[in-house]
Design an enzyme around this catalytic site. Structure first.
Site, short mmCIF file in Angstrom:
data_model
loop_
_atom_site.label_atom_id
_atom_site.label_comp_id
_atom_site.label_asym_id
_atom_site.label_seq_id
_atom_site.Cartn_x
_atom_site.Cartn_y
_atom_site.Cartn_z
N ASP A 61 5.81 -5.03 4.20
CA ASP A 61 6.20 -3.79 4.85
C ASP A 61 7.61 -3.99 5.40
OD1 ASP A 61 6.64 -1.59 6.45
OD2 ASP A 61 4.77 -1.76 7.58
N VAL A 62 8.59 -3.33 4.78
CA VAL A 62 9.99 -3.59 5.16
C VAL A 62 10.33 -3.08 6.55
CG1 VAL A 62 10.82 -3.66 2.77
CG2 VAL A 62 10.87 -1.48 4.04
N TYR A 153 18.38 11.52 6.03
CA TYR A 153 18.32 10.74 4.78
C TYR A 153 19.73 10.34 4.35
CZ TYR A 153 17.55 9.77 -0.20
OH TYR A 153 17.52 9.18 -1.44
N LYS A 157 21.29 6.48 3.89
CA LYS A 157 21.83 5.99 2.62
C LYS A 157 23.31 5.64 2.74
CE LYS A 157 18.09 6.08 0.12
NZ LYS A 157 17.52 4.85 -0.47
N THR A 188 10.87 10.50 -10.79
CA THR A 188 9.83 9.69 -10.15
C THR A 188 8.90 10.61 -9.37
OG1 THR A 188 11.05 9.35 -8.09
CG2 THR A 188 11.48 7.79 -9.89
#
Length: 255
Positions: A61-62, A153, A157, A188
């Site tokens: 789990d990062v 987001y 990034k 995806t």
């Protein structure tokens, strides 16, 4: 590039249970690397590993520093120092900033940016003593420009790109390179989930929402995960040593 050019290299890929991460893990394994594929879903990791050789599942789990440290240590004990680290784990969620709570902001940052920092740090501790290394972060076209309706987001990034550029400056002239891949919309499950989310927020149908995302890619189609994998493979291949500190857009021509 011929298969086998990564023979003997240990690669660690975060968020590797599906999508871009799974495609990169498979490509590295096909090139000869022993690949530790990490993620939170043991079942997905085990299914991926069972479908090919050189793929080794490891739950991580990062967002949890202890989990990242323990999982990396276990991978190193089993397969040796990490030579290739791919920081791919991430979540893609959009919301107007005035509708974004602090918990939502922190969740996005914890996965996308903190996760990249923690996982790269732990792999780099084992990589520093070697004579060759590659660190690749999977950012986004939103790491190069602002993405409408997704300020948190976009910030996460952009942060990944800044992390990579800072590390490239720190290690310039050495045997380790640091680069970011910045894809547009990729075919995806994330696109499928976001189609539903956008439809709810905007009143569009899911088909219309999906078409709107496709239209944002300059070449008018979704990008295949294997296209991102091939770019990662190139950064690990012969003649890539002078490519360092770059944020490489993969979006059909969009900048």
């Amino acid at each position: 590039m011929e298969g086998g050019f990564l023979d003997g290299r240990h690669a660690l890929v975060t968020g590797g249970g599906s999508g871009i991460g799974a495609a990169i893990a498979r490509a590295l394994a096909e090139a000869g690397a022993e690949v530790t594929v990490t993620g939170r879903r043991a079942g997905a990791l085990e299914a991926l590993a069972a479908a090919g050789t050189g793929l080794h599942p490891q739950v991580m789990d990062v967002t949890d520093e202890t989990s990242v440290a323990a999982a990396t240590a276990a991978a190193v004990a089993a397969r040796g120092p990490v030579a290739i680290h791919v920081a791919n784990a991430g979540i893609a969620e959009g919301a107007a900033i005035h509708k974004t709570g602090l918990a939502d902001w922190r969740r996005i940052m914890a996965t996308n940016l903190d996760g990249a920092f923690l996982s790269i740090r732990e792999s780099l501790r084992t990589m520093r003593g070697g004579d060759w290394g590659r660190v690749i972060a999977v950012s986004s076209i939103a790491g190069l420009r602002g993405l409408k309706g997704a300020a948190a987001y976009s910030a996460s990034k952009h942060g990944m790109v800044g992390l990579i550029r800072g590390l490239a400056a720190d290690y310039a002239g050495g045997p380790i390179t640091f680069n970011a891949l910045c894809p547009g919309y990729v075919d995806t499950d994330i696109v499928t989930r976001n189609s539903a989310s956008i439809a709810i927020r905007t009143g569009l149908t899911e088909t219309e929402a999906r078409a709107a995302m496709i239209a944002r890619n300059a070449h008018g189609r979704l990008i295949a995960p294997d296209e991102i994998a091939r770019a990662a493979l190139w950064l690990c291949g012969p003649g890539s040593g002078s490519v360092n500190g770059q944020a490489i857009g993969i979006a059909g021509g969009e900048t």
